[in-house]
Each structure stands twice: as C-alpha cells, then as structure tokens.
Design a protein around this motif. Structure first.
Motif, PDB file in Angstrom:
ATOM      1  N   TYR A   1      11.262  -2.407  14.682  1.00 33.75           N
ATOM      2  CA  TYR A   1       9.711  -3.432  15.366  1.00 33.75           C
ATOM      3  C   TYR A   1       8.682  -4.092  14.269  1.00 33.75           C
ATOM      4  CZ  TYR A   1      12.309  -2.301  19.198  1.00 33.75           C
ATOM      5  OH  TYR A   1      13.168  -2.508  20.642  1.00 33.75           O
ATOM      6  N   ARG A   2       8.004  -5.066  14.035  1.00 35.39           N
ATOM      7  CA  ARG A   2       5.927  -4.269  13.932  1.00 35.39           C
ATOM      8  C   ARG A   2       5.967  -4.316  14.577  1.00 35.39           C
ATOM      9  NH1 ARG A   2       5.135 -10.484  14.582  1.00 35.39           N
ATOM     10  NH2 ARG A   2       6.952 -11.413  14.326  1.00 35.39           N
ATOM     11  N   GLN A   3       5.073  -3.781  13.481  1.00 37.11           N
ATOM     12  CA  GLN A   3       4.138  -3.179  14.282  1.00 37.11           C
ATOM     13  C   GLN A   3       2.489  -2.391  13.151  1.00 37.11           C
ATOM     14  OE1 GLN A   3       5.053   1.267  15.705  1.00 37.11           O
ATOM     15  NE2 GLN A   3       6.870   0.177  14.841  1.00 37.11           N
ATOM     16  N   SER A   4       1.652  -2.484  13.751  1.00 34.75           N
ATOM     17  CA  SER A   4      -0.028  -2.054  13.154  1.00 34.75           C
ATOM     18  C   SER A   4      -0.023  -0.588  12.725  1.00 34.75           C
ATOM     19  CB  SER A   4      -0.765  -2.557  13.647  1.00 34.75           C
ATOM     20  OG  SER A   4      -2.470  -2.221  13.027  1.00 34.75           O
ATOM     21  N   VAL A   5       0.359   0.441  11.663  1.00 28.98           N
ATOM     22  CA  VAL A   5       0.192   1.322  11.873  1.00 28.98           C
ATOM     23  C   VAL A   5      -0.322   2.351  10.471  1.00 28.98           C
ATOM     24  CG1 VAL A   5       2.707   1.582  12.324  1.00 28.98           C
ATOM     25  CG2 VAL A   5       2.033   1.233   9.937  1.00 28.98           C
ATOM     26  N   PRO A   6      -1.543   3.018  10.529  1.00 31.27           N
ATOM     27  CA  PRO A   6      -2.016   3.739  10.012  1.00 31.27           C
ATOM     28  C   PRO A   6      -0.896   4.085   8.540  1.00 31.27           C
ATOM     29  CG  PRO A   6      -2.198   4.833  11.873  1.00 31.27           C
ATOM     30  CD  PRO A   6      -0.784   3.966  11.817  1.00 31.27           C
ATOM     31  N   TYR A   7      -2.244   3.392   7.532  1.00 36.38           N
ATOM     32  CA  TYR A   7      -1.257   3.273   6.307  1.00 36.38           C
ATOM     33  C   TYR A   7      -2.457   3.616   5.053  1.00 36.38           C
ATOM     34  CZ  TYR A   7       1.815   2.369   2.344  1.00 36.38           C
ATOM     35  OH  TYR A   7       2.736   2.361   1.606  1.00 36.38           O
ATOM     36  N   SER A   8      -2.378   4.637   4.117  1.00 37.00           N
ATOM     37  CA  SER A   8      -3.438   5.645   3.199  1.00 37.00           C
ATOM     38  C   SER A   8      -2.145   4.795   1.692  1.00 37.00           C
ATOM     39  CB  SER A   8      -2.785   7.112   3.086  1.00 37.00           C
ATOM     40  OG  SER A   8      -4.015   7.734   2.050  1.00 37.00           O
ATOM     41  N   THR A   9      -2.986   4.232   1.204  1.00 35.54           N
ATOM     42  CA  THR A   9      -2.817   3.249   0.477  1.00 35.54           C
ATOM     43  C   THR A   9      -4.360   3.700  -0.596  1.00 35.54           C
ATOM     44  OG1 THR A   9      -1.485   1.927  -1.275  1.00 35.54           O
ATOM     45  CG2 THR A   9      -2.640   1.413   0.832  1.00 35.54           C
ATOM     46  N   THR A  10      -3.730   3.184  -2.354  1.00 30.00           N
ATOM     47  CA  THR A  10      -4.900   2.452  -3.096  1.00 30.00           C
ATOM     48  C   THR A  10      -5.088   1.245  -3.635  1.00 30.00           C
ATOM     49  OG1 THR A  10      -4.155   3.209  -4.952  1.00 30.00           O
ATOM     50  CG2 THR A  10      -5.392   5.231  -3.719  1.00 30.00           C
ATOM     51  N   GLU A  11      -4.362   0.791  -2.850  1.00 29.99           N
ATOM     52  CA  GLU A  11      -3.988  -0.446  -2.666  1.00 29.99           C
ATOM     53  C   GLU A  11      -4.853  -1.696  -2.238  1.00 29.99           C
ATOM     54  OE1 GLU A  11      -2.260  -1.465  -5.562  1.00 29.99           O
ATOM     55  OE2 GLU A  11      -0.930  -0.138  -5.762  1.00 29.99           O
ATOM     56  N   ARG A  12      -6.032  -2.186  -2.352  1.00 28.43           N
ATOM     57  CA  ARG A  12      -6.116  -3.508  -2.194  1.00 28.43           C
ATOM     58  C   ARG A  12      -5.772  -3.964  -0.634  1.00 28.43           C
ATOM     59  NH1 ARG A  12      -8.846  -7.103  -5.854  1.00 28.43           N
ATOM     60  NH2 ARG A  12     -10.536  -8.001  -4.390  1.00 28.43           N
ATOM     61  N   PRO A  13      -6.620  -4.202   0.074  1.00 29.49           N
ATOM     62  CA  PRO A  13      -5.937  -4.757   1.469  1.00 29.49           C
ATOM     63  C   PRO A  13      -5.447  -6.344   0.836  1.00 29.49           C
ATOM     64  CG  PRO A  13      -8.411  -4.167   2.191  1.00 29.49           C
ATOM     65  CD  PRO A  13      -8.004  -3.861   0.367  1.00 29.49           C
TER      66      PRO A  13
ATOM     67  N   LEU B   1       8.523  -2.527   4.313  1.00 32.52           N
ATOM     68  CA  LEU B   1       7.298  -3.089   4.193  1.00 32.52           C
ATOM     69  C   LEU B   1       6.139  -3.103   4.648  1.00 32.52           C
ATOM     70  CD1 LEU B   1       7.853  -6.294   2.498  1.00 32.52           C
ATOM     71  CD2 LEU B   1       6.230  -6.167   3.788  1.00 32.52           C
ATOM     72  N   TYR B   2       5.564  -2.777   4.053  1.00 27.05           N
ATOM     73  CA  TYR B   2       3.835  -2.647   4.427  1.00 27.05           C
ATOM     74  C   TYR B   2       3.253  -3.858   4.020  1.00 27.05           C
ATOM     75  CZ  TYR B   2       5.008   1.896   5.958  1.00 27.05           C
ATOM     76  OH  TYR B   2       5.780   3.275   6.579  1.00 27.05           O
ATOM     77  N   HIS B   3       2.107  -4.783   5.062  1.00 25.76           N
ATOM     78  CA  HIS B   3       1.192  -5.609   4.313  1.00 25.76           C
ATOM     79  C   HIS B   3      -0.438  -4.744   5.197  1.00 25.76           C
ATOM     80  CE1 HIS B   3      -1.082  -9.836   4.236  1.00 25.76           C
ATOM     81  NE2 HIS B   3      -0.476  -8.799   3.726  1.00 25.76           N
ATOM     82  N   VAL B   4      -0.746  -4.057   3.672  1.00 23.19           N
ATOM     83  CA  VAL B   4      -2.389  -3.603   3.552  1.00 23.19           C
ATOM     84  C   VAL B   4      -2.944  -4.644   4.180  1.00 23.19           C
ATOM     85  CG1 VAL B   4      -3.623  -2.400   2.616  1.00 23.19           C
ATOM     86  CG2 VAL B   4      -1.080  -2.142   1.379  1.00 23.19           C
TER      87      VAL B   4
ATOM     88  N   ASP C   1      -7.368  -4.105   6.820  1.00 26.57           N
ATOM     89  CA  ASP C   1      -8.649  -2.935   6.612  1.00 26.57           C
ATOM     90  C   ASP C   1      -8.434  -1.352   7.007  1.00 26.57           C
ATOM     91  OD1 ASP C   1     -10.407  -4.619   4.655  1.00 26.57           O
ATOM     92  OD2 ASP C   1     -10.632  -6.476   6.123  1.00 26.57           O
ATOM     93  N   ASN C   2      -9.445  -0.765   7.113  1.00 28.86           N
ATOM     94  CA  ASN C   2      -9.531   0.154   7.889  1.00 28.86           C
ATOM     95  C   ASN C   2      -8.469   0.888   7.711  1.00 28.86           C
ATOM     96  OD1 ASN C   2     -12.165  -0.994   8.512  1.00 28.86           O
ATOM     97  ND2 ASN C   2     -11.254  -1.695  10.002  1.00 28.86           N
ATOM     98  N   GLY C   3      -7.926   1.655   6.919  1.00 30.22           N
ATOM     99  CA  GLY C   3      -6.371   2.589   6.633  1.00 30.22           C
ATOM    100  C   GLY C   3      -5.151   2.083   7.773  1.00 30.22           C
ATOM    101  N   MET C   4      -5.358   0.541   8.017  1.00 32.72           N
ATOM    102  CA  MET C   4      -4.266  -0.276   9.018  1.00 32.72           C
ATOM    103  C   MET C   4      -2.791  -0.559   7.880  1.00 32.72           C
ATOM    104  SD  MET C   4      -4.790   1.519  11.096  1.00 32.72           S
ATOM    105  CE  MET C   4      -4.254   0.581  12.097  1.00 32.72           C
ATOM    106  N   ALA C   5      -1.891  -0.934   8.079  1.00 34.47           N
ATOM    107  CA  ALA C   5      -0.768  -1.745   7.889  1.00 34.47           C
ATOM    108  C   ALA C   5       0.091  -2.355   8.914  1.00 34.47           C
ATOM    109  CB  ALA C   5      -0.475  -1.356   6.701  1.00 34.47           C
ATOM    110  N   MET C   6       0.292  -3.684   8.226  1.00 26.35           N
ATOM    111  CA  MET C   6       1.553  -4.317   8.702  1.00 26.35           C
ATOM    112  C   MET C   6       2.630  -3.733   8.568  1.00 26.35           C
ATOM    113  SD  MET C   6       1.921  -6.057  12.216  1.00 26.35           S
ATOM    114  CE  MET C   6       0.402  -6.845  12.452  1.00 26.35           C
ATOM    115  N   ARG C   7       2.948  -3.155   9.764  1.00 24.01           N
ATOM    116  CA  ARG C   7       4.772  -2.882   8.851  1.00 24.01           C
ATOM    117  C   ARG C   7       5.939  -3.892   9.070  1.00 24.01           C
ATOM    118  NH1 ARG C   7       6.361   3.383  10.673  1.00 24.01           N
ATOM    119  NH2 ARG C   7       7.262   2.513  11.949  1.00 24.01           N
ATOM    120  N   TYR C   8       6.776  -3.746   9.059  1.00 28.53           N
ATOM    121  CA  TYR C   8       8.092  -4.697   9.245  1.00 28.53           C
ATOM    122  C   TYR C   8       9.370  -4.087   8.595  1.00 28.53           C
ATOM    123  CZ  TYR C   8       5.143  -8.517   9.097  1.00 28.53           C
ATOM    124  OH  TYR C   8       3.415  -8.772   8.875  1.00 28.53           O
ATOM    125  N   GLY C   9      10.598  -3.707   9.110  1.00 27.82           N
ATOM    126  CA  GLY C   9      11.882  -3.306   8.707  1.00 27.82           C
ATOM    127  C   GLY C   9      12.104  -4.511   7.838  1.00 27.82           C
TER     128      GLY C   9
END
Length: 243
Positions: free
Chosen positions: A74-86, A98-101, A103-111
């Motif tokens: 399910y599409r959801q906003s999740v904590p995601y640690s990365t050095t890539e820019r928002p 698939l993550y769309h990075v 701000d604030n250490g979060m990402a939108m995650r898709y299956g």
C-alpha cells in the motif's frame, strides 16, 4: 473477517487477464501470483479511498481489487534514511519498493513490479519528464520476439490496454533516453513481482500520485542487486520503450 478466496469464476477471469496481458507483450511466462492474498481485517477506509476508481481520468480508471495487493505494498509515508536529497526517486529492487524521498527523514513508499530475469538494471539517472496516458512504442527486438506486436511498431494509442497505463515517467541518463520508464498498470497481482522488460510499474492510482509530485529533473537511483545490469543501453534503441 474470514480470509478472502477466489471462486472458480474469479480464477478463470484472472487467467483470462493474464493471457490478455501476455498477448500485449508486457509480461513474461515467469510465474506470477494470481491467487488473492489474505487480508488482515479490516482494510481502512483511507486505503479503500486511496485505491478507489478514478472516473474523471481521460480513460476512467477502475478501483484496485485489494484482494490481490499485499498490505506492505500500500502507498504510505514511512521513515527512510538516505543521503540522497529530498525529491529523489529510489527503487529498492530487492524489496519491490519505490521511494520518493521527502524532508525530515521520510519518504513516500509505493509497491512496484520490476524487471524479470535478464531485464534487471541499476544505476543513476533523472526523470526527464512525465506524460499522461502516453503512446507506447515497443522496441524492434521485442517485436521480433513477439510478432503479435507488429501492429504497434509505430506506437500503440493510449488507454487502459496500453502497457504504459495512466502515466509514464521517462528516465534519462544525461541527454540520452534510457528507454526505461516508471509507468502505470492495472494488473494488481504484478506488484511485488519480477514481470517486466525492465520498467518499473506502479498501480495506476500510485503512478498518478507519483507523477503529480515528482519534479522534472529529479534524480532516480535504482539500487544494485546481484543480478542487476548497468543502466546504460544501446542508443540505437531510439524512442522505443520497454515495459
């Protein structure tokens, strides 16, 4: 709530859908899960609304049959640690996410559905642009493998039967089109599977959401796994597009 199981009629309908998809040249003979998954009770109204029908699209999109979608996709906003820019898009090939990075250490995650054996790839590029209800042009090599695609050699018109679906995000490396896309699909059971010819597929509702939120020029990173190949492809492929 009892586990949801597929009736004989539903099984036959699912089998027919797979045959149609294979004929369209956008799947493989590799095993694909066609049985409905077990759902924990209940499915929240928010999830049902998120995957509801979209009747106001150019080609009305039906609701997602959530029997075929594992909850983790399910599409959801999740904590995601990365050095890539928002704003960066990251494809986790090992876990079909698939993550769309953000701000604030979060990402939108898709299956996601990803490339089957021999069609995996990894590397860095950027999202050059996106298109609503795009035309799909199969590579000549794909037409050679699947002669039934000859009718679409110059392009298949947009619509729900088009392999690119409701949206396509075009992946470039420098100024060169890689021929890979992030695109939509209505085949719910392919999410979390290795089924494509290299493209990243999301449900129509998810790819519309992603396309609405990703800026042109955003970096895309496809993470390496033991079987993935470099991003670069033969430039002679031109404007043909894998699915």
């Amino acid at each position: 709530m009892n586990d949801i199981t597929l009736s004989r009629r539903g099984f036959l309908a699912g089998a027919s859908s797979l045959l149609a998809l294979t004929a369209a040249g956008c799947t493989t003979t590799a095993p694909v899960t066609t049985q409905p998954v077990t759902l924990p009770p209940p499915i929240s109204p928010e999830v049902v609304a998120m995957y509801a029908a979209m009747p106001y699209e150019q080609f009305p999109v039906p609701a997602v049959d959530l029997r075929y979608l594992e909850q983790r996709y399910y599409r959801q906003s999740v904590p995601y640690s990365t050095t890539e820019r928002p704003g960066t898009v990251i494809v986790d090939t090992a876990n079909y996410y698939l993550y769309h990075v953000q701000d604030n250490g979060m990402a939108m995650r898709y299956g996601a559905g990803l490339g089957r054996a021999g069609f995996e790839w990894a590397g860095r590029g950027h999202i050059a642009y996106s298109r609503e209800w795009p035309v799909w042009t199969p590579p000549s090599e794909m037409v050679d493998r699947q002669p039934e695609l000859e009718q679409w050699r110059r392009g298949q018109p947009p619509g729900l039967d088009n392999p690119l679906g409701a949206r396509a995000l075009y992946i470039h490396e420098g100024n060169r089109d890689t021929i890979y896309r992030i695109h939509g699909t209505g085949e719910t059971w392919t999410i979390g599977q290795a089924v494509s010819s290299g493209c990243v597929r999301l449900l129509h509702q998810d790819v519309i959401h992603l396309a609405d939120n990703v800026r042109a020029g955003s970096t895309i990173v496809v993470l390496q796994s033991p079987t993935t190949q470099p991003l670069s492809q033969d430039p002679s492929m031109g404007q043909a597009q894998l699915v």
